[in-house]
Design a protein around this motif. Structure first.
Motif, mmCIF file in Angstrom:
data_model
loop_
_atom_site.group_PDB
_atom_site.id
_atom_site.type_symbol
_atom_site.label_atom_id
_atom_site.label_comp_id
_atom_site.label_asym_id
_atom_site.label_seq_id
_atom_site.Cartn_x
_atom_site.Cartn_y
_atom_site.Cartn_z
ATOM 1 N N LEU A 144 -53.444 5.104 19.957
ATOM 2 C CA LEU A 144 -54.809 5.740 20.482
ATOM 3 C C LEU A 144 -54.845 7.302 20.000
ATOM 4 O O LEU A 144 -55.846 7.859 19.765
ATOM 5 C CB LEU A 144 -54.881 5.820 22.120
ATOM 6 C CG LEU A 144 -55.603 4.343 22.126
ATOM 7 C CD1 LEU A 144 -55.402 4.163 23.988
ATOM 8 C CD2 LEU A 144 -57.057 4.073 22.146
ATOM 9 N N GLU A 145 -53.829 8.014 20.285
ATOM 10 C CA GLU A 145 -53.901 9.397 19.758
ATOM 11 C C GLU A 145 -53.926 9.381 18.446
ATOM 12 O O GLU A 145 -54.809 10.297 17.973
ATOM 13 C CB GLU A 145 -52.167 9.820 19.946
ATOM 14 C CG GLU A 145 -52.168 11.321 19.713
ATOM 15 C CD GLU A 145 -50.575 11.696 19.834
ATOM 16 O OE1 GLU A 145 -49.704 11.221 20.654
ATOM 17 O OE2 GLU A 145 -50.465 12.832 18.908
ATOM 18 N N ARG A 146 -53.454 8.672 17.583
ATOM 19 C CA ARG A 146 -53.658 8.726 15.889
ATOM 20 C C ARG A 146 -55.343 8.413 15.663
ATOM 21 O O ARG A 146 -55.630 9.210 14.843
ATOM 22 C CB ARG A 146 -53.044 7.631 15.363
ATOM 23 C CG ARG A 146 -51.696 8.430 14.905
ATOM 24 C CD ARG A 146 -50.891 7.095 14.009
ATOM 25 N NE ARG A 146 -49.582 7.379 14.092
ATOM 26 C CZ ARG A 146 -48.744 6.509 14.999
ATOM 27 N NH1 ARG A 146 -49.423 5.161 15.238
ATOM 28 N NH2 ARG A 146 -47.580 6.689 15.265
ATOM 29 N N VAL A 147 -55.972 7.600 16.372
ATOM 30 C CA VAL A 147 -57.234 7.335 16.258
ATOM 31 C C VAL A 147 -58.023 8.396 16.672
ATOM 32 O O VAL A 147 -59.089 8.894 16.101
ATOM 33 C CB VAL A 147 -57.564 5.777 17.197
ATOM 34 C CG1 VAL A 147 -59.049 5.769 17.237
ATOM 35 C CG2 VAL A 147 -56.973 4.693 16.304
ATOM 36 N N THR A 148 -57.837 8.988 18.034
ATOM 37 C CA THR A 148 -58.510 10.157 18.568
ATOM 38 C C THR A 148 -58.473 11.388 17.686
ATOM 39 O O THR A 148 -59.490 11.835 17.164
ATOM 40 C CB THR A 148 -57.669 10.621 19.843
ATOM 41 O OG1 THR A 148 -57.766 9.570 20.550
ATOM 42 C CG2 THR A 148 -58.927 11.358 20.493
ATOM 43 N N LYS A 149 -57.348 11.679 16.870
ATOM 44 C CA LYS A 149 -57.237 12.893 16.090
ATOM 45 C C LYS A 149 -58.127 12.455 14.939
ATOM 46 O O LYS A 149 -58.899 13.321 14.482
ATOM 47 C CB LYS A 149 -55.932 12.870 15.596
ATOM 48 C CG LYS A 149 -54.826 13.655 16.527
ATOM 49 C CD LYS A 149 -53.458 13.871 15.926
ATOM 50 C CE LYS A 149 -52.483 14.478 16.907
ATOM 51 N NZ LYS A 149 -51.072 14.290 16.293
ATOM 52 N N GLY A 150 -57.809 11.337 14.289
ATOM 53 C CA GLY A 150 -58.501 11.075 13.020
ATOM 54 C C GLY A 150 -60.102 11.027 13.128
ATOM 55 O O GLY A 150 -60.794 11.527 12.366
ATOM 56 N N ILE A 189 -56.683 1.065 12.204
ATOM 57 C CA ILE A 189 -55.465 1.499 12.693
ATOM 58 C C ILE A 189 -54.167 0.354 12.715
ATOM 59 O O ILE A 189 -53.241 0.615 12.332
ATOM 60 C CB ILE A 189 -55.397 2.271 14.218
ATOM 61 C CG1 ILE A 189 -54.375 3.125 14.776
ATOM 62 C CG2 ILE A 189 -55.614 1.279 15.118
ATOM 63 C CD1 ILE A 189 -54.199 4.245 13.592
ATOM 64 N N VAL A 190 -54.684 -0.874 13.094
ATOM 65 C CA VAL A 190 -53.521 -1.765 13.435
ATOM 66 C C VAL A 190 -52.996 -1.983 11.787
ATOM 67 O O VAL A 190 -51.853 -2.159 11.700
ATOM 68 C CB VAL A 190 -54.144 -3.026 13.900
ATOM 69 C CG1 VAL A 190 -53.269 -4.113 13.702
ATOM 70 C CG2 VAL A 190 -54.706 -2.964 15.285
ATOM 71 N N ALA A 191 -53.914 -2.207 10.978
ATOM 72 C CA ALA A 191 -53.497 -2.334 9.403
ATOM 73 C C ALA A 191 -52.650 -1.143 8.957
ATOM 74 O O ALA A 191 -51.562 -1.434 8.350
ATOM 75 C CB ALA A 191 -54.676 -2.812 8.582
ATOM 76 N N ALA A 192 -53.191 -0.055 8.873
ATOM 77 C CA ALA A 192 -52.498 1.158 8.774
ATOM 78 C C ALA A 192 -51.198 1.226 9.439
ATOM 79 O O ALA A 192 -50.255 1.853 8.579
ATOM 80 C CB ALA A 192 -53.255 2.398 9.018
ATOM 81 N N GLU A 193 -50.918 0.944 10.579
ATOM 82 C CA GLU A 193 -49.638 0.990 11.282
ATOM 83 C C GLU A 193 -48.707 -0.030 10.558
ATOM 84 O O GLU A 193 -47.435 0.149 10.831
ATOM 85 C CB GLU A 193 -49.691 0.994 12.771
ATOM 86 C CG GLU A 193 -50.238 2.348 13.350
ATOM 87 C CD GLU A 193 -50.424 2.394 14.825
ATOM 88 O OE1 GLU A 193 -51.016 3.283 15.503
ATOM 89 O OE2 GLU A 193 -50.503 1.180 15.175
#
Lengths: 289, 271
Positions: B84-90, B214-218
Motif C-alpha cells: 500500500l505504501e508503494r502504491v500510495t507513493k507512486g 503492484i502485485v505483478a511488479a512485486e
C-alpha cells in the motif's frame, strides 16, 4: 380607464428619443463565420443607432442572426466588417459596461445563487471593498426577491427563479447597457408575464438610464417592453427589414394596452412583417374548414 | 403525525427489506462459488486446496498479521502495508504529474497536439515494461516498483483530466468572458469545479490499475509486499496462502474503489 393615456405620435417619439445621448452605434456591421462549405454570412450591413435608456427588441425568425447581432454588441463575436461603438468606445471584447443575460440562464451549477452574483460583481466592479461588494449582491438579490433562496444551487431553482438570478447578476454589475438574449423564451406564459413587469421595475428603479436590447421572437413581449422594435429579414445575410416605433405611453399595463388601437396596429404591422413568409409557403396546402 | 410516522416506518421497512434482499443475494452467490470451489478441490483429490483448508490458513494469517521473523518471513499485515505504501507513493507522484499535464492538454490545442501522440503510444504499454528502465535509473528494485506505479497512474488521470477540461461547456466559458473573470477566477470557479469529477474518475481508474499492477511488479522486484507474498507462497507450494492473498488483494481493491467512488459522488454536481 384609458382616457388619460395620450398616445404619442411617431414624430413625437422620434423627437424625444433624439434628445437623449447615443448609447450604441452599430455601423455597417457584417458578421460571417467560416464553415466547411465556405463562408456563412449571418447578418449583413446592419446600421443601428440606439439612444441611452431605450428598450430595443430585435425580432425575426429563428436563425435570422438576431442573436449574432446581439453577440456583436456584447463583444463576444467580432464583426467581419464594420464596428460597434458603445458609449463612444469601439467594442473589442466583452466588458463590464454591458451586462448579459443569456438564453439558458448560464449560471455556474457549482456556485450558489449568492456566489453566482458575487463572482460577477467581484470581477466587474473594481476599487471597492469586499463589504461593499457583498452589499451590492444583497441589494440585487432583494430586488428580485431571491434573498430567501440565496444559498441554493441553481439546480434547486425553477426556470423563472434561475432567470431572475441571471437578471440580478446582470444588473448587479451596474452596466449602462443590458443585453438580453431570448431571456424569457423557456418560461411559461404566466412566469413570463411577471418577469416582464419585474424587468421594467428594475429599469424604472434605475431611472430608466440603462439601455436594454432584447432578442425575442414574441411579438406581444416586444410591444409591451420596447420603445422600438427592430425587425430582421430572414437569414442568411440578414438585414434590417423595418424599425417599428412603439408609441405606447409608460408605465404600461398589460391589460390596458392590448385594447389601445395603437397596440393593435403595431401588432398587425409586425405580424404582417413576420408572417408573410408562411402565407407564401402555405399556398399549396389545403386546409379543411 | 401518526400518519407521517407510519409513512416513515414504511419507508424504513422498504430500505431494510431492500438491503436484506441484497445481502441474501450476496450470500447466495457466495455459497454458489464456494460449492463450485469445493467440488473443484474434491475433483483434484485436494491438490487444489478447498475453501475449508484455505480458510483455516487465512485465519492463521490474519490472526497474527504483524509478526516479523527476519526479511523473508513477515506477517500478512506487513506485506500489505508495504504494498500500500508503494502504491500510495507512486499514485501520488503519478497524479501530481498527470493532473497538471492533463489540464494543459485539455485547455490548449498546442498542448493537445504535442502530448496526445505520445500518450496514445505509451498508454497501451504494460507498465511492467518500464521495470528494467527503473532498475537502471534508480539502481533499486523497490524504487523501480514505485516507478512502475507512477507510470501506471499517469494515463487514466491524464486522459480524464484532459477530457474534462476540453469539454467545459461554451455556456460556462461565456459567463467567464461576459463578466470578465480573471484567469485565476476562471481556473478556480469554472475550470476546476467542472473538471474535478473527471479528475476523480481518472484517479479512481488509476488507483484500481495501480493496485493490480503492484502485485505483478512485486513478483518481479521481490522483497516485502503482497505480490511477492503470492510468489513466495507459490514457491513454498502453499496454494492456501495464494488463495488467501487473492482474497485479501480483492478486498483491499474493493475498499480503495469504494473510497474513490464516494469521493466521486461527493464532488459531482448536476447542472
Amino acid at each position: 380607464m384609458i382616457a388619460n393615456t395620450n398616445i404619442l405620435s411617431e414624430d413625437k417619439v422620434k423627437e424625444s428619443i433624439l434628445l437623449r445621448p447615443v448609447s450604441i452605434e452599430v455601423k455597417d456591421v457584417t458578421v460571417s463565420f467560416p464553415t466547411p462549405k465556405g463562408e456563412y454570412i449571418a447578418v449583413k450591413n446592419i446600421d443601428l443607432e440606439i439612444r441611452k435608456g431605450e428598450i430595443i427588441s430585435l425580432i425575426g425568425h429563428s436563425g435570422c442572426g438576431k442573436s449574432t447581432l446581439m453577440s456583436t454588441i456584447s463583444g463576444m463575436v467580432k464583426p467581419s466588417k464594420g464596428e460597434v461603438i458603445v458609449n463612444g468606445k469601439k467594442v473589442t471584447g466583452a466588458g463590464p459596461d454591458r451586462g448579459i443575460v443569456f438564453q439558458n440562464y448560464s449560471l455556474l451549477p457549482w456556485l450558489t445563487v449568492y456566489e453566482n452574483i458575487y463572482e460577477a460583481v467581484d470581477s466587474c466592479i473594481k476599487g471597492i471593498s469586499t463589504d461593499e461588494k457583498h452589499a451590492i449582491v444583497e441589494e440585487n438579490l432583494a430586488m428580485v426577491n431571491l434573498t430567501p433562496h440565496q444559498d441554493k444551487l441553481p439546480k434547486q431553482l425553477s426556470g423563472g427563479m434561475k432567470q431572475r438570478v441571471a437578471i440580478a447578476r446582470a444588473f448587479a454589475i451596474n452596466p449602462s447597457v443590458l443585453l438580453l438574449d431570448e431571456p424569457f423564451g423557456a418560461l411559461d406564459a404566466l412566469t413570463k408575464g411577471s418577469m416582464h413587469v419585474e424587468l421594467l421595475k428594475l429599469w424604472n428603479l434605475d431611472n430608466r438610464n440603462k439601455t436594454i436590447i432584447m432578442v425575442t421572437h414574441d411579438i406581444e413581449e416586444a410591444i409591451f417592453l420596447s420603445d422600438r422594435i427592430v425587425v430582421l429579414n430572414n437569414g442568411p445575410a440578414a438585414t434590417i427589414k423595418e424599425i417599428e416605433i412603439v408609441g405606447l405611453p409608460r408605465p404600461r399595463n398589460k391589460k390596458d394596452i392590448v385594447n389601445l388601437p395603437e397596440y393593435k396596429s403595431i401588432r398587425e404591422r409586425l405580424l404582417n412583417l413576420l408572417v408573410e413568409k408562411f402565407s407564401i409557403e402555405d399556398d399549396g396546402v389545403k386546409f379543411e374548414e | 403525525m401518526d400518519k407521517s410516522n407510519q409513512q416513515l416506518g414504511a419507508a424504513t421497512l422498504k430500505v431494510v427489506t431492500y438491503r436484506t434482499g441484497r445481502f441474501l443475494y450476496f450470500l447466495l452467490g457466495m455459497s454458489f462459488m464456494l460449492i463450485i470451489w469445493h467440488v473443484a478441490s474434491l475433483s483434484t483429490d485436494g491438490e487444489l486446496p478447498g475453501p475449508i483448508q484455505t480458510f483455516s490458513v487465512f485465519y492463521d494469517l490474519v490472526s497474527h498479521p504483524f509478526y516479523d521473523n527476519g526479511p523473508n518471513d513477515k506477517g500478512i499485515g506487513n506485506q500489505l502495508l508495504s504494498s500500500l505504501e508503494r502504491v500510495t507513493k507512486g499514485f501520488i507522484i503519478g497524479s501530481v504529474i498527470a493532473i497538471p499535464l492533463g489540464l494543459i492538454m485539455g485547455s490548449s490545442t498546442l498542448g493537445m497536439n504535442l502530448l496526445n501522440p505520445m500518450v496514445q503510444v505509451l498508454r497501451p504499454v504494460s507498465p511492467l515494461a518500464w521495470f528494467p528502465i527503473g532498475l537502471v535509473a534508480f539502481q533499486s528494485a523497490q524504487t523501480s516498483t514505485v516507478f512502475v506505479i507512477i507510470i501506471t497512474s499517469l494515463w487514466p488521470t491524464l486522459i480524464n483530466t484532459a477530457f474534462g477540461v476540453s469539454t467545459i461547456p461554451q455556456d460556462h466559458k461565456n459567463v467567464a468572458k461576459a463578466f470578465g473573470f480573471s484567469t485565476f477566477k476562471y481556473i478556480t470557479k469554472v475550470l476546476l469545479p467542472f473538471t474535478l469529477p473527471h479528475i476523480i474518475t481518472g484517479l479512481r481508474l488509476s488507483v484500481g490499475i495501480a493496485w493490480m499492477v503492484i502485485v505483478a511488479a512485486e513478483m518481479l522486484s521481490g522483497g516485502v509486499g503482497i505480490g511477492f507474498f503470492v510468489w513466495d507462497s507459490w514457491n513454498a507450494l502453499s496454494l492456501e496462502k495464494v488463495f488467501s492473498a487473492i482474497l485479501i488483494i480483492g478486498l483491499v481493491g474493493f475498499v480503495l474503489d469504494k473510497t474513490f467512488k464516494s469521493l466521486q459522488t461527493r464532488y459531482s454536481y448536476d447542472s
